[in-house]
Design an enzyme around this catalytic site. Sequence first.
Site, short mmCIF file in Angstrom:
data_model
loop_
_atom_site.label_atom_id
_atom_site.label_comp_id
_atom_site.label_asym_id
_atom_site.label_seq_id
_atom_site.Cartn_x
_atom_site.Cartn_y
_atom_site.Cartn_z
N ALA A 153 0.79 -1.23 0.00
CA ALA A 153 0.00 0.00 0.00
C ALA A 153 0.83 1.29 0.00
O ALA A 153 0.28 2.37 0.13
CB ALA A 153 -1.00 0.04 1.15
N ALA A 154 2.15 1.18 -0.16
CA ALA A 154 2.95 2.41 -0.31
C ALA A 154 2.47 3.17 -1.54
O ALA A 154 2.29 4.40 -1.49
CB ALA A 154 4.44 2.08 -0.44
N GLY A 155 2.23 2.44 -2.62
CA GLY A 155 1.73 3.06 -3.84
C GLY A 155 0.38 3.73 -3.61
O GLY A 155 0.13 4.84 -4.08
N ASP A 156 -0.51 3.06 -2.87
CA ASP A 156 -1.83 3.63 -2.61
C ASP A 156 -1.72 4.89 -1.73
O ASP A 156 -2.45 5.87 -1.95
CB ASP A 156 -2.74 2.60 -1.92
CG ASP A 156 -3.09 1.44 -2.85
OD1 ASP A 156 -3.08 1.64 -4.09
OD2 ASP A 156 -3.37 0.33 -2.36
P1 ADP Z 1 3.92 0.29 -5.96
O1 ADP Z 1 3.69 -0.30 -4.62
O2 ADP Z 1 2.69 0.76 -6.63
O3 ADP Z 1 4.83 -0.51 -6.85
P2 ADP Z 1 6.24 1.91 -5.35
O4 ADP Z 1 6.89 0.70 -4.78
O5 ADP Z 1 6.88 2.55 -6.51
O6 ADP Z 1 4.71 1.67 -5.69
O7 ADP Z 1 6.12 2.97 -4.16
C1 ADP Z 1 5.34 4.13 -4.26
C2 ADP Z 1 6.01 5.25 -3.51
O8 ADP Z 1 6.15 4.92 -2.12
C3 ADP Z 1 7.43 5.56 -3.98
O9 ADP Z 1 7.41 6.45 -5.07
C4 ADP Z 1 8.03 6.19 -2.72
O10 ADP Z 1 7.63 7.52 -2.60
C5 ADP Z 1 7.37 5.38 -1.61
N1 ADP Z 1 8.20 4.22 -1.22
C6 ADP Z 1 8.05 2.93 -1.61
N2 ADP Z 1 9.00 2.15 -1.07
C7 ADP Z 1 9.77 2.94 -0.31
C8 ADP Z 1 10.92 2.74 0.54
N3 ADP Z 1 11.47 1.52 0.69
N4 ADP Z 1 11.44 3.82 1.18
C9 ADP Z 1 10.90 5.05 1.05
N5 ADP Z 1 9.83 5.30 0.27
C10 ADP Z 1 9.25 4.28 -0.40
#
Ligand code: ADP
Length: 299
Positions: free
Chosen positions: A244-247
Amino acid sequence: EIIVVGSINMDLVVYVDRHPAPGETLLGSDYWTFPGGKGANQAVAAARAGGLVRMIGCLGRDAFGDQLLEGLAQEQIDTRWVKRVDGPTGVAFIAVNTEGQNSIIVSPGSNYRLLPEDLKPEAFLNTRVVLLQLEIPLATVREATRLGKEAGATVILNAAPAQTLSADVLRNVDLLIVNEFEAGTLLKRKPPRGIEEALDAALQLRGWVSSVVVTLGEKGCVWVDELEHGYLPAFEVKAIDTTAAGDAFVGMLASQLARGTALSMALRWANAAGALATMKKGAQSSLPTQEEVKHFLDV
Ligand code: ADP
């Protein structure tokens, strides 16, 4: 206001020693239920980010449907336009092994019964942002982009899960948000690797829409709009669960854009929300509030 037109699921999670082979029966842990679906997750993310959020989706007339509707309302999300149908609510069956690897079966259920004719123009009044993903029928996504445009809103498409799209789906989209994998799928080539390639992919996707953001996980994100492009590094945090980082990122971005923040500044907030989401376990449980993000950014 922000209108999210998208999926609402119940995630059913069971922990196992290993994943079963075909024909095999295994014992797992007690199961857990967690509210999910990209649409609902992003609606909750946008609401916690301080946005006024309206959810348009479809639930079954079953216990999960009742529970999910109640959960959205508790987040101060307007659920007036959520449709109910006879038949099962969307669920995701998730098995997690001891290494933390998931295997997931999604049963879209009611989500696929949200049809173009269910979208009423009056539901799109007074909206600054319309936010979409790809867990409902594509025809419904297309109709929502049209109604959003007609209402004068900024139309945002998070093209996830990855799939190729025809130009007519993207025609009314103002801002496209994808991760590296989704960018590769849209461009029908290998996912971009690294910042340079991601920026290159974003520039190519600009052929279809006016603004593009490609998220790069722990590397942050790149963006392109009519005038500028740039790279924003991620915040350095101790990530324990990136679910859910993306969300969180998309929900915060939508919320900031709805209040008129410029894209490059809104992305800083989104990066912070994404980083914070990786520091807690779970999906909706890990989505940060506006206060938490403010504190993190020290503003
Ligand atoms: P998804 O889960 O949709 O693949 P991402 O992995 O690209 O999306 O993560 C979305 C956003 O969350 C990134 O652009 C960044 O801002 C943040 N993020 C994700 N993983 C990390 C991490 N390990 N450390 C810091 N920020 C993170």
